[in-house]
Design an enzyme around this catalytic site. Structure first.
Site, short mmCIF file in Angstrom:
data_model
loop_
_atom_site.label_atom_id
_atom_site.label_comp_id
_atom_site.label_asym_id
_atom_site.label_seq_id
_atom_site.Cartn_x
_atom_site.Cartn_y
_atom_site.Cartn_z
N PRO A 91 -21.93 -17.70 -3.82
CA PRO A 91 -20.89 -17.71 -5.05
C PRO A 91 -20.19 -16.59 -4.98
O PRO A 91 -18.94 -16.65 -5.46
CB PRO A 91 -21.90 -17.65 -6.30
N GLY A 92 -20.38 -15.40 -4.50
CA GLY A 92 -19.59 -14.15 -4.13
C GLY A 92 -19.30 -13.49 -5.47
O GLY A 92 -20.12 -13.33 -6.13
N ARG A 93 -18.14 -13.20 -5.97
CA ARG A 93 -17.86 -12.53 -7.07
C ARG A 93 -18.18 -13.18 -8.39
O ARG A 93 -18.34 -12.53 -9.31
CB ARG A 93 -16.03 -12.21 -7.01
N TYR A 114 -15.61 -6.19 -5.78
CA TYR A 114 -14.63 -5.73 -4.70
C TYR A 114 -14.00 -4.57 -5.34
O TYR A 114 -12.73 -4.26 -4.95
CB TYR A 114 -13.94 -6.81 -4.26
N TYR A 134 -3.55 -7.08 -2.36
CA TYR A 134 -3.09 -8.41 -2.46
C TYR A 134 -2.68 -8.86 -3.73
O TYR A 134 -2.53 -10.08 -4.14
CB TYR A 134 -3.84 -9.54 -1.90
N GLY A 147 -17.53 -18.57 -2.80
CA GLY A 147 -16.24 -17.97 -3.03
C GLY A 147 -15.72 -18.34 -4.36
O GLY A 147 -14.62 -18.52 -4.68
N ARG A 161 -7.60 -3.59 -5.07
CA ARG A 161 -7.36 -5.04 -4.99
C ARG A 161 -5.80 -5.27 -5.51
O ARG A 161 -5.07 -6.20 -4.73
CB ARG A 161 -8.22 -5.71 -6.01
N CYS A 214 -0.55 9.16 -5.55
CA CYS A 214 0.97 9.62 -5.05
C CYS A 214 1.58 8.24 -4.22
O CYS A 214 1.66 8.23 -3.01
CB CYS A 214 1.10 10.70 -4.25
N GLU A 215 1.51 7.10 -4.97
CA GLU A 215 1.84 6.10 -4.28
C GLU A 215 2.78 5.03 -5.48
O GLU A 215 2.09 4.84 -6.43
CB GLU A 215 0.83 5.04 -3.76
#
Length: 496
Positions: A331-333, A438, A381, A288, A377, A408-409
């Protein structure tokens, strides 16, 4: 109305980590792909292709993936961990995280560079196998793998299944007996170490859905040891995502190696090689590793991470008088995140007054033709990103801006804080960096917006690797509409 970013009232609403750039057209090193630069006319170029050309060919929004960046990071990461392990007489493996972004092309790139692949669903497993990834080089994650998923994994000979619960162990006991197939497993443990990251991304603390507590893992391995066709290959621990530095890995290693040593003493390792020989114990420490989304981010160089983590494990093994196990990392992203750049077209621009009197300020909203459906994303968060004009260079002074989507947010934010040239106008192209991980993987059809294409770029050529959706693709799922309307213009048209 244009806002002078040097105005006191405007800079007061900028976060402390964001500094006003001397040039709002610059491309911060480490945030953008290594191939990114500007042409003489100011257009952003990715792997030899100008952004306006990509937009004309494939439309906007479009997620552009720099193949060379992915391959370079994959190869460099593997070399760093292999070199670090070799200095202690050991070996290392690296797994690409399918959940970050998976397509058949990306799976081929990373496996050609020597990486294994981890998956966490039947869909990801199917894509990896269709791409030609050898089943023995696949790890299967997940806290609630369904019976049919486990059956498929055992049937095709997945290298390791990372077990997450007692129920899963019993499911594997029944499946391996029914299929008469052996299966190597890792037991996922929670070391109790909290990663210094967002709480949604920290995965080794006690109160969350993944894995076994260290004490419970001993009983889980004992149960596996009783099963004739389920073989214990080692431990797995993942402390979180978007992590900078090695401190958390050092503390986690000390706890997990202690458990590893106990299981060695108890002779619990039963995994076999494809040739039927006893396999070396495996310790997967997850990963990560973080990337730079903004110039304020300072991720550790991969070689520094590799040396620090492997040294920590080797030290803990030496204290206990045991050999270094085969090490594995995820390692992920960090493999694919920086390789992605999303191109949008600017639609509307407006300024909103904040406060009154001496405290009055203004925020400039720059709306683009995508948003939370192609990058969730920021809404999920509060993730921060960097943006730059991509069709040209701006000539006006930088202005603190918020890039927002068309949904519409009120929470449909693409880039919460960024300094953009004051002359940004409708029709301009805007590029958002570090969107390889992601984003497409989390994309949705909120507001019935089709998902955009993913386009790979390399050596001056571009090609679609994931087709963009059309409105009729969405309508085809609606059982109340028959027949589907005539075809509309696709989101992605062809090659550049």
């Amino acid at each position: 109305m244009s806002i002078d970013a040097s105005d006191h009232q405007t800079t007061r609403i900028a976060p402390e980590w964001l500094t006003e750039p001397s040039d709002p057209n610059d491309l911060a090193p480490g945030v953008w792909p290594a191939s990114a630069h500007r042409e003489d006319d100011g257009a952003l170029v990715l792997a030899g292709i100008p952004a306006p050309e990509l937009a004309r060919t494939f439309g906007t929004p479009v997620l552009v993936l720099d193949e060379g960046e992915v391959r370079s990071r994959a190869a460099g990461t593997l070399a760093a961990f292999r070199d670090a392990a070799a200095r202690h007489g050991g070996t290392a493996r690296v797994y690409y995280a399918g959940k970050a972004f998976l397509s058949s092309e990306v799976a081929r790139w990373v496996t050609e560079e020597g990486l294994n692949v981890d998956v966490c669903s039947i869909g990801e497993l199917t894509v990896a196998l269709a791409a030609g990834v050898p089943a023995a080089r696949i790890g299967f994650h997940g806290n609630n793998k369904r019976v049919f998923e486990l059956e498929r994994a055992v049937e095709v000979g997945v290298g390791t299944i990372i077990v997450d619960s007692e129920i899963e162990i019993e499911r594997l006991a029944a499946i391996t007996e029914r299929l008469d197939r052996r299966q190597n497993v890792l037991v996922r443990v929670n070391s109790g170490v909290h990663a210094d990251t967002h709480s949604f991304l920290a995965t080794a603390h006690e109160d969350q859905k993944f894995g076994f507590a260290l004490e419970a893992a001993v009983q889980a391995v004992e149960r596996i040891h009783e099963l004739p066709l389920v073989d214990f290959a080692g431990l797995h621990c993942h402390i979180g995502s978007q992590i900078f530095g090695v401190a958390g890995f050092r503390e986690s290693a000390s706890r997990v190696v202690e458990l590893h040593a106990l299981l060695l003493e108890q002779e619990r390792f039963t995994a076999l090689t494809p040739e039927g020989e006893p396999a070396e114990p495996l310790l997967n420490l997850g990963g990560g590793f973080g990337i730079a989304y903004t110039r304020a981010d300072t991720p550790s160089p991969i070689a520094e991470l590799a040396d620090g983590i492997v040294d920590a494990v080797a030290d803990e093994c030496a204290v206990r008088g045991i050999e270094l196990p085969v090490l594995a990392f995820e390692p992920g992203r960090s493999i694919i995140g920086t390789a992605g750049v999303t191109l949008y077209e600017v639609g509307t621009i407006k300024s909103v007054a904040l406060g009154e009197g001496e405290g009055r300020a203004e925020r400039r909203y720059v709306s683009v033709d995508g948003g939370m459906s192609d990058n969730a994303r920021p809404a999920l968060y509060g993730a921060q990103y960097s943006a730059r004009l991509a069709s040209r260079e701006g000539v006006d002074a930088p202005v603190l801006s918020r890039v927002v989507g068309l949904h519409c947010e009120s929470g449909d934010v693409v880039v919460e804080y960024e300094y953009l040239p004051g002359d940004v106008a409708p029709g301009d192209l805007l590029a958002v960096a570090a969107t390889g991980a992601y984003t497409a993987a989390l994309a949705s059809n909120y507001n019935h917006i089709p998902r955009p294409p993913v386009v790979a770029v390399a050596d001056g050529r571009a090609r679609v690797i994931v087709r963009g959706e059309r409105i009729e693709d969405l309508l085809a799922r609606d059982a109340g509409i028959d027949p589907a309307p005539a075809a509309s213009e696709p989101a992605g048209k062809g090659e550049a």
